[in-house]
Design a protein around this motif. Structure first.
Motif, PDB file in Angstrom:
ATOM      1  N   MET A   1       0.832  -1.181   0.000  1.00  0.00           N
ATOM      2  CA  MET A   1       0.000   0.000   0.000  1.00  0.00           C
ATOM      3  C   MET A   1       0.879   1.249   0.000  1.00  0.00           C
ATOM      4  O   MET A   1       0.618   2.190  -0.747  1.00  0.00           O
ATOM      5  CB  MET A   1      -0.929   0.003   1.207  1.00  0.00           C
ATOM      6  N   ILE A   2       1.919   1.218   0.819  1.00  0.00           N
ATOM      7  CA  ILE A   2       2.822   2.368   0.910  1.00  0.00           C
ATOM      8  C   ILE A   2       3.472   2.632  -0.446  1.00  0.00           C
ATOM      9  O   ILE A   2       3.546   3.775  -0.900  1.00  0.00           O
ATOM     10  CB  ILE A   2       3.902   2.123   1.996  1.00  0.00           C
ATOM     11  N   GLN A   3       3.917   1.559  -1.103  1.00  0.00           N
ATOM     12  CA  GLN A   3       4.548   1.710  -2.421  1.00  0.00           C
ATOM     13  C   GLN A   3       3.551   2.242  -3.452  1.00  0.00           C
ATOM     14  O   GLN A   3       3.890   3.116  -4.252  1.00  0.00           O
ATOM     15  CB  GLN A   3       5.140   0.385  -2.883  1.00  0.00           C
ATOM     16  N   ASP A   4       2.335   1.716  -3.443  1.00  0.00           N
ATOM     17  CA  ASP A   4       1.319   2.183  -4.390  1.00  0.00           C
ATOM     18  C   ASP A   4       0.965   3.647  -4.152  1.00  0.00           C
ATOM     19  O   ASP A   4       0.774   4.404  -5.110  1.00  0.00           O
ATOM     20  CB  ASP A   4       0.058   1.313  -4.309  1.00  0.00           C
ATOM     21  N   LEU A   5       0.873   4.055  -2.904  1.00  0.00           N
ATOM     22  CA  LEU A   5       0.591   5.465  -2.611  1.00  0.00           C
ATOM     23  C   LEU A   5       1.740   6.359  -3.077  1.00  0.00           C
ATOM     24  O   LEU A   5       1.507   7.438  -3.614  1.00  0.00           O
ATOM     25  CB  LEU A   5       0.335   5.661  -1.116  1.00  0.00           C
ATOM     26  N   ILE A   7       3.830   5.751  -5.566  1.00  0.00           N
ATOM     27  CA  ILE A   7       3.769   5.815  -7.034  1.00  0.00           C
ATOM     28  C   ILE A   7       2.690   6.794  -7.476  1.00  0.00           C
ATOM     29  O   ILE A   7       2.875   7.542  -8.434  1.00  0.00           O
ATOM     30  CB  ILE A   7       3.526   4.406  -7.626  1.00  0.00           C
ATOM     31  N   ALA A   8       1.567   6.796  -6.772  1.00  0.00           N
ATOM     32  CA  ALA A   8       0.454   7.691  -7.115  1.00  0.00           C
ATOM     33  C   ALA A   8       0.656   9.096  -6.537  1.00  0.00           C
ATOM     34  O   ALA A   8      -0.191   9.957  -6.722  1.00  0.00           O
ATOM     35  CB  ALA A   8      -0.853   7.114  -6.593  1.00  0.00           C
ATOM     36  N   ASN A   9       1.788   9.293  -5.860  1.00  0.00           N
ATOM     37  CA  ASN A   9       2.108  10.582  -5.242  1.00  0.00           C
ATOM     38  C   ASN A   9       1.012  11.029  -4.260  1.00  0.00           C
ATOM     39  O   ASN A   9       0.620  12.189  -4.231  1.00  0.00           O
ATOM     40  CB  ASN A   9       2.355  11.657  -6.303  1.00  0.00           C
ATOM     41  N   LYS A  10       0.525  10.058  -3.479  1.00  0.00           N
ATOM     42  CA  LYS A  10      -0.503  10.335  -2.480  1.00  0.00           C
ATOM     43  C   LYS A  10       0.075  10.139  -1.089  1.00  0.00           C
ATOM     44  O   LYS A  10       0.952   9.297  -0.875  1.00  0.00           O
ATOM     45  CB  LYS A  10      -1.712   9.419  -2.666  1.00  0.00           C
ATOM     46  N   ALA A  11      -0.437  10.898  -0.163  1.00  0.00           N
ATOM     47  CA  ALA A  11       0.027  10.815   1.220  1.00  0.00           C
ATOM     48  C   ALA A  11      -0.525   9.558   1.899  1.00  0.00           C
ATOM     49  O   ALA A  11      -1.615   9.094   1.575  1.00  0.00           O
ATOM     50  CB  ALA A  11      -0.418  12.050   2.000  1.00  0.00           C
TER      51      ALA A  11
END
Length: 110
Positions: A1-5, A7-11
């Motif tokens: 989840m941390i990696q996906d966030l 990549i999506a440049n989300k906090a």
């Protein structure tokens, strides 16, 4: 989840305290909610991928989730039991609900 966030440049969501909670129990559980939603989304995606590539999947989605929340501070000195400990149940598959009832009014017994 941390990696996906990332990549999506989300906090990364954070659990937060409610201003009126003197015990600072992180009652606003945005991170916890995000983790559960992410997990269930990934399971769903994997099941769909398995069906598309193999015609079936050994994975199963969850119909319900149960969580225990210990909140509110100890009920007495040295207690592990807290005053607002409770269990929450999340029904993810509405087909699991067979019925419901309206609670009756409580009567006081002497």
């Amino acid at each position: 989840m941390i990696q996906d966030l990332a990549i999506a440049n989300k906090a990364i969501p954070k659990n937060k305290n409610h201003e009126k909670d003197k015990h600072q129990d992180l009652l606003i559980r945005e991170l916890d909610c995000a983790v559960f939603e992410y997990m269930h989304q990934k399971i769903k995606e994997q099941i769909e991928s398995n069906f598309n590539s193999r015609g079936g999947s050994e994975l199963k989605s969850f119909d319900t989730i149960r969580g225990v929340f210990t909140e509110g501070g100890p009920v007495y000195d040295g207690a592990a039991i807290q005053s607002r400990t409770h269990i929450q149940i999340c029904i993810r598959n509405l087909n699991c609900i067979k019925g419901f009832f309206h609670p009756r009014e409580l009567t006081k017994f002497n």
